[in-house]
Design a protein around this motif. Structure first.
Motif, PDB file in Angstrom:
ATOM      1  N   MET A 199       0.828  -1.194   0.000  1.00  0.00           N
ATOM      2  CA  MET A 199       0.000   0.000   0.000  1.00  0.00           C
ATOM      3  C   MET A 199       0.872   1.257   0.000  1.00  0.00           C
ATOM      4  SD  MET A 199      -3.025   1.094  -0.101  1.00  0.00           S
ATOM      5  CE  MET A 199      -3.587   2.758  -0.096  1.00  0.00           C
ATOM      6  N   LYS A 200       1.836   1.229   0.933  1.00  0.00           N
ATOM      7  CA  LYS A 200       2.693   2.390   1.050  1.00  0.00           C
ATOM      8  C   LYS A 200       3.565   2.567  -0.199  1.00  0.00           C
ATOM      9  CE  LYS A 200       4.512   4.670   5.073  1.00  0.00           C
ATOM     10  NZ  LYS A 200       5.387   4.531   6.242  1.00  0.00           N
ATOM     11  N   ALA A 201       4.112   1.450  -0.661  1.00  0.00           N
ATOM     12  CA  ALA A 201       4.960   1.486  -1.855  1.00  0.00           C
ATOM     13  C   ALA A 201       4.153   1.961  -3.057  1.00  0.00           C
ATOM     14  CB  ALA A 201       5.525   0.089  -2.110  1.00  0.00           C
ATOM     15  N   ASN A 202       2.923   1.500  -3.092  1.00  0.00           N
ATOM     16  CA  ASN A 202       2.049   1.885  -4.195  1.00  0.00           C
ATOM     17  C   ASN A 202       1.806   3.395  -4.202  1.00  0.00           C
ATOM     18  OD1 ASN A 202       0.632   1.327  -6.400  1.00  0.00           O
ATOM     19  ND2 ASN A 202      -1.094   0.308  -5.378  1.00  0.00           N
ATOM     20  N   ALA A 203       1.524   3.902  -3.009  1.00  0.00           N
ATOM     21  CA  ALA A 203       1.271   5.350  -2.892  1.00  0.00           C
ATOM     22  C   ALA A 203       2.489   6.129  -3.344  1.00  0.00           C
ATOM     23  CB  ALA A 203       0.931   5.684  -1.439  1.00  0.00           C
ATOM     24  N   ARG A 204       3.655   5.627  -2.976  1.00  0.00           N
ATOM     25  CA  ARG A 204       4.875   6.332  -3.361  1.00  0.00           C
ATOM     26  C   ARG A 204       5.046   6.325  -4.883  1.00  0.00           C
ATOM     27  NH1 ARG A 204      10.136   4.115  -0.822  1.00  0.00           N
ATOM     28  NH2 ARG A 204       9.183   4.788   1.118  1.00  0.00           N
ATOM     29  N   ARG A 205       4.683   5.180  -5.454  1.00  0.00           N
ATOM     30  CA  ARG A 205       4.834   5.089  -6.904  1.00  0.00           C
ATOM     31  C   ARG A 205       3.917   6.092  -7.607  1.00  0.00           C
ATOM     32  NH1 ARG A 205       3.692  -0.533  -8.935  1.00  0.00           N
ATOM     33  NH2 ARG A 205       5.098  -1.152  -7.281  1.00  0.00           N
ATOM     34  N   ILE A 206       2.686   6.172  -7.090  1.00  0.00           N
ATOM     35  CA  ILE A 206       1.747   7.132  -7.695  1.00  0.00           C
ATOM     36  C   ILE A 206       2.269   8.558  -7.544  1.00  0.00           C
ATOM     37  CG2 ILE A 206      -0.556   8.160  -7.457  1.00  0.00           C
ATOM     38  CD1 ILE A 206      -1.524   5.327  -6.689  1.00  0.00           C
ATOM     39  N   LYS A 207       2.782   8.846  -6.344  1.00  0.00           N
ATOM     40  CA  LYS A 207       3.334  10.159  -6.071  1.00  0.00           C
ATOM     41  C   LYS A 207       4.460  10.474  -7.053  1.00  0.00           C
ATOM     42  CE  LYS A 207       4.004  12.408  -1.598  1.00  0.00           C
ATOM     43  NZ  LYS A 207       4.568  12.080  -0.275  1.00  0.00           N
ATOM     44  N   GLU A 208       5.333   9.501  -7.230  1.00  0.00           N
ATOM     45  CA  GLU A 208       6.459   9.713  -8.140  1.00  0.00           C
ATOM     46  C   GLU A 208       5.978   9.993  -9.554  1.00  0.00           C
ATOM     47  OE1 GLU A 208       9.348   6.579  -8.067  1.00  0.00           O
ATOM     48  OE2 GLU A 208       9.949   7.208  -6.045  1.00  0.00           O
ATOM     49  N   ARG A 209       4.942   9.231  -9.915  1.00  0.00           N
ATOM     50  CA  ARG A 209       4.433   9.408 -11.273  1.00  0.00           C
ATOM     51  C   ARG A 209       3.837  10.799 -11.444  1.00  0.00           C
ATOM     52  NH1 ARG A 209       0.802   4.677 -13.586  1.00  0.00           N
ATOM     53  NH2 ARG A 209       2.718   3.491 -13.384  1.00  0.00           N
ATOM     54  N   ILE A 210       3.108  11.252 -10.410  1.00  0.00           N
ATOM     55  CA  ILE A 210       2.514  12.588 -10.491  1.00  0.00           C
ATOM     56  C   ILE A 210       3.600  13.644 -10.641  1.00  0.00           C
ATOM     57  CG2 ILE A 210       1.247  14.350  -9.178  1.00  0.00           C
ATOM     58  CD1 ILE A 210      -0.411  12.037  -8.007  1.00  0.00           C
ATOM     59  N   TYR A 211       4.650  13.511  -9.813  1.00  0.00           N
ATOM     60  CA  TYR A 211       5.754  14.459  -9.934  1.00  0.00           C
ATOM     61  C   TYR A 211       6.331  14.452 -11.336  1.00  0.00           C
ATOM     62  CZ  TYR A 211       5.938  15.512  -4.982  1.00  0.00           C
ATOM     63  OH  TYR A 211       5.635  15.953  -3.739  1.00  0.00           O
ATOM     64  N   LYS A 212       6.479  13.247 -11.866  1.00  0.00           N
ATOM     65  CA  LYS A 212       7.068  13.123 -13.188  1.00  0.00           C
ATOM     66  C   LYS A 212       6.221  13.880 -14.218  1.00  0.00           C
ATOM     67  CE  LYS A 212       8.228   9.889 -16.678  1.00  0.00           C
ATOM     68  NZ  LYS A 212       7.827   8.582 -17.185  1.00  0.00           N
ATOM     69  N   TYR A 213       4.892  13.699 -14.103  1.00  0.00           N
ATOM     70  CA  TYR A 213       4.024  14.378 -15.071  1.00  0.00           C
ATOM     71  C   TYR A 213       4.087  15.885 -14.894  1.00  0.00           C
ATOM     72  CZ  TYR A 213       2.039  10.010 -16.700  1.00  0.00           C
ATOM     73  OH  TYR A 213       1.875   8.789 -17.264  1.00  0.00           O
ATOM     74  N   ILE A 214       4.087  16.316 -13.635  1.00  0.00           N
ATOM     75  CA  ILE A 214       4.120  17.759 -13.395  1.00  0.00           C
ATOM     76  C   ILE A 214       5.372  18.363 -14.012  1.00  0.00           C
ATOM     77  CG2 ILE A 214       4.393  19.552 -11.624  1.00  0.00           C
ATOM     78  CD1 ILE A 214       2.570  17.893  -9.845  1.00  0.00           C
ATOM     79  N   PHE A 215       6.510  17.698 -13.752  1.00  0.00           N
ATOM     80  CA  PHE A 215       7.745  18.308 -14.245  1.00  0.00           C
ATOM     81  C   PHE A 215       7.889  18.197 -15.756  1.00  0.00           C
ATOM     82  CE2 PHE A 215       8.920  18.125  -9.758  1.00  0.00           C
ATOM     83  CZ  PHE A 215       9.308  19.438  -9.612  1.00  0.00           C
ATOM     84  N   SER A 216       7.389  17.083 -16.332  1.00  0.00           N
ATOM     85  CA  SER A 216       7.490  17.045 -17.792  1.00  0.00           C
ATOM     86  C   SER A 216       6.550  18.072 -18.406  1.00  0.00           C
ATOM     87  CB  SER A 216       7.251  15.644 -18.367  1.00  0.00           C
ATOM     88  OG  SER A 216       6.362  14.931 -17.586  1.00  0.00           O
ATOM     89  N   ALA A 217       5.396  18.302 -17.761  1.00  0.00           N
ATOM     90  CA  ALA A 217       4.490  19.334 -18.279  1.00  0.00           C
ATOM     91  C   ALA A 217       5.183  20.689 -18.236  1.00  0.00           C
ATOM     92  CB  ALA A 217       3.206  19.365 -17.460  1.00  0.00           C
ATOM     93  N   LEU A 218       5.897  20.961 -17.133  1.00  0.00           N
ATOM     94  CA  LEU A 218       6.601  22.244 -17.018  1.00  0.00           C
ATOM     95  C   LEU A 218       7.677  22.359 -18.092  1.00  0.00           C
ATOM     96  CD1 LEU A 218       6.978  22.608 -13.158  1.00  0.00           C
ATOM     97  CD2 LEU A 218       5.509  23.907 -14.683  1.00  0.00           C
ATOM     98  N   ALA A 219       8.412  21.264 -18.291  1.00  0.00           N
ATOM     99  CA  ALA A 219       9.478  21.292 -19.281  1.00  0.00           C
ATOM    100  C   ALA A 219       8.911  21.535 -20.670  1.00  0.00           C
ATOM    101  CB  ALA A 219      10.261  19.988 -19.249  1.00  0.00           C
ATOM    102  N   PHE A 220       7.780  20.891 -20.955  1.00  0.00           N
ATOM    103  CA  PHE A 220       7.204  21.060 -22.287  1.00  0.00           C
ATOM    104  C   PHE A 220       6.506  22.403 -22.444  1.00  0.00           C
ATOM    105  CE2 PHE A 220       7.961  16.541 -22.765  1.00  0.00           C
ATOM    106  CZ  PHE A 220       8.392  16.510 -24.078  1.00  0.00           C
ATOM    107  N   ALA A 221       6.135  23.025 -21.317  1.00  0.00           N
ATOM    108  CA  ALA A 221       5.465  24.324 -21.401  1.00  0.00           C
ATOM    109  C   ALA A 221       6.353  25.335 -22.111  1.00  0.00           C
ATOM    110  CB  ALA A 221       5.097  24.818 -20.009  1.00  0.00           C
ATOM    111  N   SER A 222       7.666  25.309 -21.794  1.00  0.00           N
ATOM    112  CA  SER A 222       8.532  26.294 -22.438  1.00  0.00           C
ATOM    113  C   SER A 222       8.620  26.024 -23.937  1.00  0.00           C
ATOM    114  CB  SER A 222       9.920  26.301 -21.796  1.00  0.00           C
ATOM    115  OG  SER A 222      10.450  25.015 -21.831  1.00  0.00           O
ATOM    116  N   LEU A 223       8.581  24.755 -24.291  1.00  0.00           N
ATOM    117  CA  LEU A 223       8.570  24.402 -25.707  1.00  0.00           C
ATOM    118  C   LEU A 223       7.314  24.952 -26.373  1.00  0.00           C
ATOM    119  CD1 LEU A 223      10.311  22.702 -27.670  1.00  0.00           C
ATOM    120  CD2 LEU A 223       8.657  20.875 -27.341  1.00  0.00           C
ATOM    121  N   LEU A 224       6.198  24.823 -25.623  1.00  0.00           N
ATOM    122  CA  LEU A 224       4.912  25.301 -26.128  1.00  0.00           C
ATOM    123  C   LEU A 224       4.976  26.809 -26.390  1.00  0.00           C
ATOM    124  CD1 LEU A 224       2.285  23.639 -26.448  1.00  0.00           C
ATOM    125  CD2 LEU A 224       1.454  24.828 -24.418  1.00  0.00           C
TER     126      LEU A 224
END
Lengths: 274, 298
Positions: free
Chosen positions: B1-26
């Protein structure tokens, strides 16, 4: 405990919001955009008007005459300030958008031709100004001054001041290409005050002791001479609206045209319309 | 459960930061599209070569002329002058800071030079109008002090921190072993500097110079205030010129939207964009080439 405090704060905020709601929700907004020449008039009048009408909120922005008229065409402002009349093209574009670009003349502005205070020249003929700006005359001795090169300073060619000067003083002829360009009245005045052989032109409201305003055709650039029409380098200043002004906008324009408003116009260095 | 939550958290961070990185491209794509959409209509109305090669700029006259060659030349002259000033200043101070300065001097000097980069350009402009231009006018007995040279001087000072800071980093990155090896074979300090350290840092130094150039060619407020703004082909450094950026800044506010003049200002922006693009590509090529030559995998 924490929750209770939160509730109390919320209650207080809601109470304040409700009490002030009478004002906040009834407030009328007027947005004014456009000519930097009119900016001081619009700002001072807006302040005075808001003091009298607490329910009206006026925001004033610059941007230039083109922006002012465009903001009426695009309906992004209630009043568009311009130091030149709207062009046929702009009026036509307004019609396309279903907008009637309506002119309200609110003040007069004389354009003063200015030189360095140390320059012995005191007056110029209109023809001489034209020859200086088109490049036929390039030394001050040709117009009764010292033997020195004339540094011609002009405004960016899309400014209302340039357009008016170009039309009134140069008959639409091209300014010599090596004329210096400055992007505002203050920048022109500053350049002239620091350059001995320079000539420039600014709105009369920007005249100061740092520069010398020359007589044009023997008439000095004063308010009286603009009102009686003897000074030839003068123009009208407009506040454009979409159709005849209505509601709060009409109240504001009537205020600008009132004695109080015209006193402000005069105080800001422009010429009242009456 | 805990590991799962961490994985989801990591994934969310990943999406947030890739969105930010691509924003400048946009944003970049958005700006490029706007420049093309608003700029290219001009070439239908005026013609590409008449626009680039014309020597008269009368956009609002009843018989308008849209030749921007004087404006391009104005930009290039002022930039060339700025480079002549910021390269010796910037690279020189980088060498001093890296090679000669004591740790204390360095800790004091580098932040101060970098602070120069934080001064708003309008402040540089005021400095130029109030101090530099009158000085140049009096010293050289010119009719007016607002000249290409005044612009170059101020832009040169403005670009110095960029050049100095990146050059210094490049010098810093040269592996200690290079120096040690050089000293070991008997080279003195000067030989080590000119034959080993500078060539090893050449990619970073040339990148810094090109970035400094980009800074100078794109600078707007300062050149608008200081270069005088005469739209003529420059003949000397001591005459007023009108760079491209100054033209856009001065005329955009009051131009009629959708007019030929309006499109021509965007077209100038497009040309300017292409010029800086070329600068950046050249910078990238140079730095790649030097890196390969030295076998640095950085």
């Amino acid at each position: 405990m924490k929750n209770k405090l939160f509730l109390k704060v919320m209650a207080a905020v809601t109470g304040i919001a409700l009490l002030s709601g009478g004002y906040a929700f009834a407030a009328k907004n007027i947005t004014i955009k456009g000519s930097t020449t009119l900016l001081p008039i619009a700002q001072a009048c807006a302040e005075a008007f808001m003091n009298q009408h607490l329910d009206v909120d006026i925001s004033v922005q610059g941007g230039g005459s083109g922006v002012g008229i465009a903001s009426i065409i695009d309906d992004t402002a209630d009043i568009g300030d311009a130091s030149r009349p709207a062009k046929d093209k702009e009026i036509a574009k307004g019609k396309e958008n279903g907008v009637d670009v309506y002119a309200n003349v609110v003040a007069l502005d004389g354009i003063a031709v200015i030189i360095h205070p140390g320059n012995p020249v005191t007056g110029l003929k209109n023809d001489q100004i034209k020859d200086i700006y088109t490049g036929k005359i390039s030394n001050w001795k040709e117009v009764g001054g010292n033997n020195a090169k004339i540094v011609v300073v002009s405004r960016d060619s899309s400014s209302g001041t340039f357009e008016t000067f170009n039309k009134l003083a140069l008959d639409g002829e091209k300014v010599r290409p090596d004329a210096l360009l400055q992007a505002s009245n203050q920048a022109v005045a500053m350049t002239i005050s620091r350059t001995k052989g320079a000539i420039g032109y600014i709105g009369m409201g920007y005249l100061s002791d740092a520069v010398k305003g020359v007589d044009v055709n023997g008439i000095s650039p004063t308010k009286e001479n603009v009102i009686d029409g003897s000074y030839i380098l003068a123009r009208k200043l407009f506040m454009y609206t979409n159709g005849k002004p209505q509601g709060a906008t009409a109240d504001f324009i009537l205020f600008v045209l009132s004695d109080d408003g015209q006193k402000i116009v005069e105080k800001e260095g422009f010429v009242p319309i009456k | 459960m805990k590991a799962n939550a961490r994985r989801i958290k990591e994934r969310i961070y990943k999406y947030i930061f890739s969105a930010l990185a691509f924003a400048s491209l946009l944003f970049l794509v958005g700006i490029t599209i706007t420049l093309f959409v608003e700029g290219t209509p001009l070439f239908k109305e005026v013609g590409f070569f008449k626009f680039l090669g014309g020597t008269l700029w009368y956009p609002t006259h009843s018989e308008p002329e849209y030749g921007i060659l004087p404006l391009i030349m104005g930009s290039l002259w002022v930039t060339a002058g700025a480079v002549a000033i910021c390269v010796p200043l910037g690279v020189g101070s980088a060498l001093f800071i890296n090679e000669l300065a004591s740790r204390r001097t360095r800790a004091f000097l580098k932040p101060f030079i970098e602070l120069l980069a934080g001064i708003p350009s309008i402040v540089y402009g005021f400095f130029g109008i109030v101090i530099v231009a009158p000085l140049i006018q009096d010293l050289l007995n010119l009719p007016v002090g607002l000249t290409a040279f005044s612009g170059s001087l101020i832009l040169g000072i403005m670009a110095t921190p960029t050049v100095c800071s990146i050059s210094e980093d490049a010098l810093n990155f040269v592996p200690k072993e290079f120096r040690e090896a050089s000293f070991a074979v008997g080279a003195n300090r000067w030989q080590t500097l000119t034959r080993v350290v500078i060539p090893a840092a050449a990619s970073g130094i040339s990148t810094s110079i090109i970035l400094g150039m980009s800074r100078a060619v794109g600078e707007t407020m300062t050149v608008l205030m200081v270069t005088g703004g005469a739209a003529v082909m420059p003949k000397t450094f001591f005459q007023p010129v009108r760079p491209m950026t100054a033209t856009i800044a001065a005329e955009m506010g009051e131009t009629v939207m959708g007019s030929t003049h309006y499109h021509s200002l965007f077209a100038i922006g497009l040309i300017l964009f292409l010029i800086t693009l070329v600068f950046n590509i050249v910078a990238e090529l140079i730095s790649r080439r030097f890196r390969l030559k030295l076998g640095l995998g950085r």
